[in-house]
Design a protein around this motif. Structure first.
Motif, PDB file in Angstrom:
ATOM      1  N   VAL A 118       1.161  -1.457   0.141  1.00 35.60           N
ATOM      2  CA  VAL A 118       0.106  -0.379  -0.196  1.00 35.60           C
ATOM      3  C   VAL A 118       0.980   0.938   0.407  1.00 35.60           C
ATOM      4  CG1 VAL A 118      -1.149   1.429   1.018  1.00 35.60           C
ATOM      5  CG2 VAL A 118      -1.905  -1.314   1.024  1.00 35.60           C
ATOM      6  N   ALA A 119       2.212   0.841   0.681  1.00 32.56           N
ATOM      7  CA  ALA A 119       2.810   2.532   1.137  1.00 32.56           C
ATOM      8  C   ALA A 119       3.368   2.845  -0.743  1.00 32.56           C
ATOM      9  CB  ALA A 119       4.178   2.372   2.499  1.00 32.56           C
ATOM     10  N   ILE A 120       4.252   1.617  -1.272  1.00 33.02           N
ATOM     11  CA  ILE A 120       4.520   2.094  -2.636  1.00 33.02           C
ATOM     12  C   ILE A 120       3.543   2.319  -3.667  1.00 33.02           C
ATOM     13  CG2 ILE A 120       5.859   0.424  -3.890  1.00 33.02           C
ATOM     14  CD1 ILE A 120       7.283  -1.192  -2.666  1.00 33.02           C
ATOM     15  N   LEU A 121       2.470   1.598  -2.969  1.00 30.95           N
ATOM     16  CA  LEU A 121       1.391   2.189  -4.527  1.00 30.95           C
ATOM     17  C   LEU A 121       0.721   3.898  -4.320  1.00 30.95           C
ATOM     18  CD1 LEU A 121      -0.868   1.555  -6.479  1.00 30.95           C
ATOM     19  CD2 LEU A 121      -2.398   1.111  -4.892  1.00 30.95           C
ATOM     20  N   VAL A 122       0.853   4.380  -2.921  1.00 31.80           N
ATOM     21  CA  VAL A 122       0.155   5.704  -2.521  1.00 31.80           C
ATOM     22  C   VAL A 122       1.124   6.392  -2.683  1.00 31.80           C
ATOM     23  CG1 VAL A 122      -0.139   7.216  -0.221  1.00 31.80           C
ATOM     24  CG2 VAL A 122      -1.128   4.618  -0.756  1.00 31.80           C
ATOM     25  N   GLY A 123       2.823   6.174  -3.070  1.00 36.31           N
ATOM     26  CA  GLY A 123       3.457   7.050  -3.388  1.00 36.31           C
ATOM     27  C   GLY A 123       3.279   7.191  -4.340  1.00 36.31           C
ATOM     28  N   LEU A 124       3.207   6.216  -5.866  1.00 40.70           N
ATOM     29  CA  LEU A 124       2.777   6.284  -7.013  1.00 40.70           C
ATOM     30  C   LEU A 124       1.809   7.425  -7.545  1.00 40.70           C
ATOM     31  CD1 LEU A 124       3.922   2.848  -8.239  1.00 40.70           C
ATOM     32  CD2 LEU A 124       5.094   4.578  -8.755  1.00 40.70           C
ATOM     33  N   LEU A 125       0.903   7.362  -6.298  1.00 35.02           N
ATOM     34  CA  LEU A 125      -0.503   8.179  -6.811  1.00 35.02           C
ATOM     35  C   LEU A 125      -0.443   9.390  -6.548  1.00 35.02           C
ATOM     36  CD1 LEU A 125      -3.119   4.892  -6.117  1.00 35.02           C
ATOM     37  CD2 LEU A 125      -2.743   6.186  -8.268  1.00 35.02           C
ATOM     38  N   THR A 126       0.836   9.584  -4.945  1.00 33.88           N
ATOM     39  CA  THR A 126       1.496  10.864  -5.241  1.00 33.88           C
ATOM     40  C   THR A 126       1.480  11.442  -6.396  1.00 33.88           C
ATOM     41  OG1 THR A 126       1.283  10.213  -2.814  1.00 33.88           O
ATOM     42  CG2 THR A 126       2.617  12.079  -3.575  1.00 33.88           C
ATOM     43  N   MET A 127       2.603  10.527  -6.788  1.00 27.41           N
ATOM     44  CA  MET A 127       3.187  11.430  -8.261  1.00 27.41           C
ATOM     45  C   MET A 127       2.110  11.769  -8.922  1.00 27.41           C
ATOM     46  SD  MET A 127       6.146  12.091  -8.696  1.00 27.41           S
ATOM     47  CE  MET A 127       6.694  12.611  -9.953  1.00 27.41           C
ATOM     48  N   PHE A 128       1.286  11.073  -9.074  1.00 27.48           N
ATOM     49  CA  PHE A 128       0.591  11.178 -10.197  1.00 27.48           C
ATOM     50  C   PHE A 128      -0.585  12.868 -10.270  1.00 27.48           C
ATOM     51  CE2 PHE A 128      -4.226  11.300 -10.746  1.00 27.48           C
ATOM     52  CZ  PHE A 128      -4.347  11.785 -11.888  1.00 27.48           C
ATOM     53  N   SER A 129      -0.430  12.720  -8.838  1.00 24.74           N
ATOM     54  CA  SER A 129      -1.400  14.115  -8.432  1.00 24.74           C
ATOM     55  C   SER A 129      -0.207  15.550  -8.470  1.00 24.74           C
ATOM     56  CB  SER A 129      -1.495  14.000  -6.497  1.00 24.74           C
ATOM     57  OG  SER A 129      -3.123  13.526  -6.823  1.00 24.74           O
ATOM     58  N   MET A 130       1.066  14.824  -8.267  1.00 22.98           N
ATOM     59  CA  MET A 130       2.209  16.414  -7.980  1.00 22.98           C
ATOM     60  C   MET A 130       2.013  16.442  -9.955  1.00 22.98           C
ATOM     61  SD  MET A 130       2.432  16.734  -5.119  1.00 22.98           S
ATOM     62  CE  MET A 130       1.551  16.745  -4.440  1.00 22.98           C
ATOM     63  N   THR A 131       2.246  15.587 -10.530  1.00 20.08           N
ATOM     64  CA  THR A 131       2.175  15.252 -12.540  1.00 20.08           C
ATOM     65  C   THR A 131       0.917  16.348 -12.512  1.00 20.08           C
ATOM     66  OG1 THR A 131       3.597  13.151 -11.892  1.00 20.08           O
ATOM     67  CG2 THR A 131       3.074  14.322 -13.948  1.00 20.08           C
ATOM     68  N   LYS A 132       0.041  16.271 -11.946  1.00 23.78           N
ATOM     69  CA  LYS A 132      -1.128  16.423 -11.999  1.00 23.78           C
ATOM     70  C   LYS A 132      -0.903  18.372 -12.086  1.00 23.78           C
ATOM     71  CE  LYS A 132      -5.390  16.511 -10.577  1.00 23.78           C
ATOM     72  NZ  LYS A 132      -6.906  15.744 -10.229  1.00 23.78           N
ATOM     73  N   ILE A 133      -0.394  18.401 -10.934  1.00 24.60           N
ATOM     74  CA  ILE A 133      -0.733  20.057 -10.736  1.00 24.60           C
ATOM     75  C   ILE A 133       0.233  20.834 -11.137  1.00 24.60           C
ATOM     76  CG2 ILE A 133       0.246  21.544  -8.808  1.00 24.60           C
ATOM     77  CD1 ILE A 133      -1.298  19.838  -6.539  1.00 24.60           C
ATOM     78  N   TRP A 134       1.473  20.368 -12.012  1.00 24.46           N
ATOM     79  CA  TRP A 134       2.947  20.578 -12.783  1.00 24.46           C
ATOM     80  C   TRP A 134       2.241  20.866 -14.331  1.00 24.46           C
ATOM     81  CZ3 TRP A 134       7.588  22.188 -12.738  1.00 24.46           C
ATOM     82  CH2 TRP A 134       8.442  22.215 -14.148  1.00 24.46           C
ATOM     83  N   VAL A 135       1.189  20.095 -14.800  1.00 23.00           N
ATOM     84  CA  VAL A 135       0.986  19.909 -15.878  1.00 23.00           C
ATOM     85  C   VAL A 135      -0.232  21.330 -16.063  1.00 23.00           C
ATOM     86  CG1 VAL A 135      -0.351  18.604 -18.102  1.00 23.00           C
ATOM     87  CG2 VAL A 135       1.682  17.332 -16.877  1.00 23.00           C
ATOM     88  N   GLU A 136      -0.753  21.225 -15.505  1.00 21.24           N
ATOM     89  CA  GLU A 136      -2.003  22.190 -15.415  1.00 21.24           C
ATOM     90  C   GLU A 136      -1.516  23.272 -15.370  1.00 21.24           C
ATOM     91  OE1 GLU A 136      -5.708  21.728 -15.976  1.00 21.24           O
ATOM     92  OE2 GLU A 136      -4.520  19.377 -16.547  1.00 21.24           O
ATOM     93  N   ALA A 137      -0.804  23.548 -13.747  1.00 25.15           N
ATOM     94  CA  ALA A 137      -0.412  25.068 -13.694  1.00 25.15           C
ATOM     95  C   ALA A 137       0.446  25.295 -14.204  1.00 25.15           C
ATOM     96  CB  ALA A 137      -0.439  25.081 -11.926  1.00 25.15           C
TER      97      ALA A 137
END
Lengths: 139, 503
Positions: free
Chosen positions: B411-430
């Protein structure tokens, strides 16, 4: 504010009586039931009564200082009472005492009294800030 | 006289708050006092840290009432490092607030409330008495209610009501649990409790009390399923306010959990800590999934607070030396990173006019420096080496693998990956996408005034540098976490420091 002659006349009398009683409660609190908190509440209700009878603007004139400053000064008294022990080389909030007189007529005064006065002022200031905020809203 | 090291970090912000109240009408002077007070708080915190680092656990009896009768202040390595990080955040966000918080909010009492908040947070970290902890929680909560509602915008009041309601439930739960515990043991001094709780005969009742504390502190730290108040309120106040909330408030709850469930309730580890482990996993998952559905920067970050809290609870729940090292390390790392991300979000809003990802863009082109300053904490949050978050996650996952808790590690590793997804979203959009209103709608950092550049960007640069420093120069921080973890797992030192060496 209520426009009532009876209330205004009674308030003139009651204000000083209640303030006097609040001081009594404040000083009595050291060895018997009472103290800064309850004393402060009594004093604050005296001022609240004044504000109901004469209006919030009259209360501001009577108080002279902004209630928030009163609370601030009270807080400062309480902190000073705590820090006083630094002078004596003791831990924070350790009580320091002065004694006058001899035998049965010894008069003690110490930092807990200063602390209580601080609490007294904080309670007055805080309650009156709320009272004034509520009263002045509907003007 | 050593006890003054413990008093100073509490007395300084308290005095600063009072001075700010008295200077309410002198705006410039109030701002200077507020900033100077935050600086003095940091100095006091540094002195305490240095003292604890050299001399070990430090305990002081206030008013010279001996423990367990009076109020004891105690600082072990965990407390000291939490106070220190509070001092650092307090100064950084305090400086940021000078350019971020508007005049109207300042006049309504932002500065006094800010320092009252710091007083409450610091007090919670240092106190050695359960009821005193309750009082500091109240100090902190009252200040946070007011800060949250300051400005009286409609969304703010909506958030503040949810926040106040659920936190009052937690407070009542805390108070009832304290009362029951006092009824069973006759003491509330934490060190004394550590001695007496194992002697209580009604084990079932004690587990019940432990779970009550777990729920009370769980609400404060926003763990699953009691987290909904956090994303409902954290995106509404001034940026400086939500940054300090995001950094410190939930972490006080986590600290209280760590303290009570290593010192007092360690009897029924099989039940309580397993429950915590399940909670930790669910907290991580729900937080990160909630974030994926959001489109406002501060709301995304708020959901990530929740998922990151899960990691800290995981370290506590594993209840091994390495697990606790991870929890302490994660606490420190996360406070810096999360506060910083909120500060960056505030600057992004200033440059582009909004925090809604759909309405902004083009920041990479207009201000590449801000892009770098965003990437550092964002990548650290997701756990990319060599930043601080990588080590924090690495230690925790390794701790879970050591005791063969495969599920939580996955779970900890998976959540790390999903965190990356959210950060990428902010990066791409903003940052990457062009601004929807045309290219020239995003300002650059150069367009800010000099004082704005110093006070808004300065703290962000320092916090980012700290993140990098922890990542590249990890050993001293790990040493500190190791010491803290050793003290937590062997409470004898804590008990001796408070109650005096016993026969």
């Amino acid at each position: 504010m209520m426009d009532s002659l009876i209330l205004r006349t009674a308030t003139r009398l009651l204000l000083s009586l209640m303030l006097l009683f609040s001081f009594f409660i404040l000083l009595r609190g050291h060895n018997e039931p009472g103290g800064g908190f309850i004393g402060g509440l009594i004093a604050a209700s005296a001022f609240a009564l004044h504000s109901i009878a004469f209006g919030p603007r009259a209360l501001r004139t009577v108080l002279v200082f902004d209630p928030r400053s009163i609370a601030g000064v009270g807080m400062l008294c309480a902190i000073a009472a705590g820090l006083f022990s630094a002078v004596m080389g003791d831990a924070f909030l350790t009580a320091g005492w002065l004694h006058w007189g001899e035998g049965d007529a010894v008069f003690h005064v110490g930092t807990p009294l200063l602390f209580d006065v601080g609490v007294f002022l904080v309670v007055i200031g805080a309650v009156l800030t709320i009272v004034l905020a509520l009263e002045e809203e509907d003007v | 006289m050593l006890s003054w090291y413990l008093v100073a970090p509490i007395a300084v912000p308290m005095t600063t708050a009072v001075l700010c109240i008295l200077l309410a009408t002198r705006r410039d002077l109030q701002r200077i006092v507020s900033a100077a007070g935050a600086g003095a708080h940091l100095v006091a915190a540094l002195l305490l840290m240095a003292q604890v680092w050299q001399g070990g656990i430090l305990a002081g009896q206030m008013g010279q009432w001996p423990a367990p009768f009076g109020i004891t202040l105690v600082a072990d390595h965990l407390s000291a490092v939490m106070v220190l990080i509070t001092g650092i955040m307090g100064l950084g966000v305090g400086l940021y607030s000078l350019r971020d918080v508007d005049e109207n909010r300042e006049r309504s009492g932002f500065h006094p409330l800010y320092h009252v908040l710091l007083t409450g947070v610091t007090g919670s970290f240092i106190t050695g008495d359960l009821f005193n902890l309750y009082v500091w929680f109240e100090v902190m909560l009252i200040a946070s209610f007011a800060l949250l509602a300051l400005g009286s915008e409609k969304v703010q009041l909506d958030g503040a009501i949810k926040y106040a309601a659920i936190n009052l439930v937690s407070t009542v739960m805390f108070l009832i649990a304290v009362a029951v515990l006092y009824g069973m043991t006759g003491t509330l001094n934490m060190a004394d409790l550590a001695v007496r709780v194992p002697q209580v005969e009604q084990r079932g009742m004690m587990t019940t009390v432990a779970v009550m504390f777990m729920i009370a502190f769980g609400i404060k730290s926003a763990v699953f399923p009691l987290f909904f108040w956090l994303p409902a309120s954290y995106h509404t106040p001034a940026v400086a306010v939500s940054a300090i909330f995001a950094g410190l408030l939930t972490k006080v709850g986590v600290y209280a959990l760590v303290r009570t469930f290593t010192l007092i309730f360690t009897d029924d580890v099989g039940y309580t800590h397993d429950a915590l482990l399940v909670v930790a996993g669910l907290t991580m998952l729900t937080g990160v999934l909630g974030a994926a559905a959001q489109n406002e920067i501060r709301r995304i970050l708020s959901f990530h607070i929740i998922s990151q809290i899960g990691y800290m609870i995981m370290g506590l729940a594993l209840y091994t030396p390495l697990g606790l090292i991870g929890a302490v390390f994660y606490l420190v790392h996360h406070i810096i990173v999360k506060t910083n991300l909120f500060l960056v979000a505030g600057v992004a809003k200033r440059l582009t006019g909004s925090m809604d990802l759909k309405k902004i863009g083009g920041l990479y082109k207009s201000s590449p420096l801000l892009a770098v300053l965003f990437l550092i904490p964002a990548l650290s949050l997701a756990g990319i080496p060599p930043l601080s978050g990588f080590w924090a996650k690495f230690v925790l996952i390794r701790a879970s693998l050591e005791i063969e808790s495969w599920v939580i590690a996955a779970v900890a590793i998976l959540v790390g990956l999903l965190t990356m997804f959210s950060m990428t979203k902010i990066w791409v959009e903003a940052f990457w996408k062009p601004h929807p209103d045309g290219d020239d709608r995003s300002l650059s950092i150069g367009d800010l005034t000099v004082s704005e550049r110093v006070l808004l960007i300065g703290p962000i640069v320092v916090f980012a540098a700290l993140t990098v420093a922890i990542g590249l120069w990890t050993q001293p921080f790990l040493d500190l976490a190791t010491r803290a973890s050793a003290e937590l797992l062997n409470p004898a030192g804590y008990i001796d420091a408070v109650l005096g060496a016993r026969p």
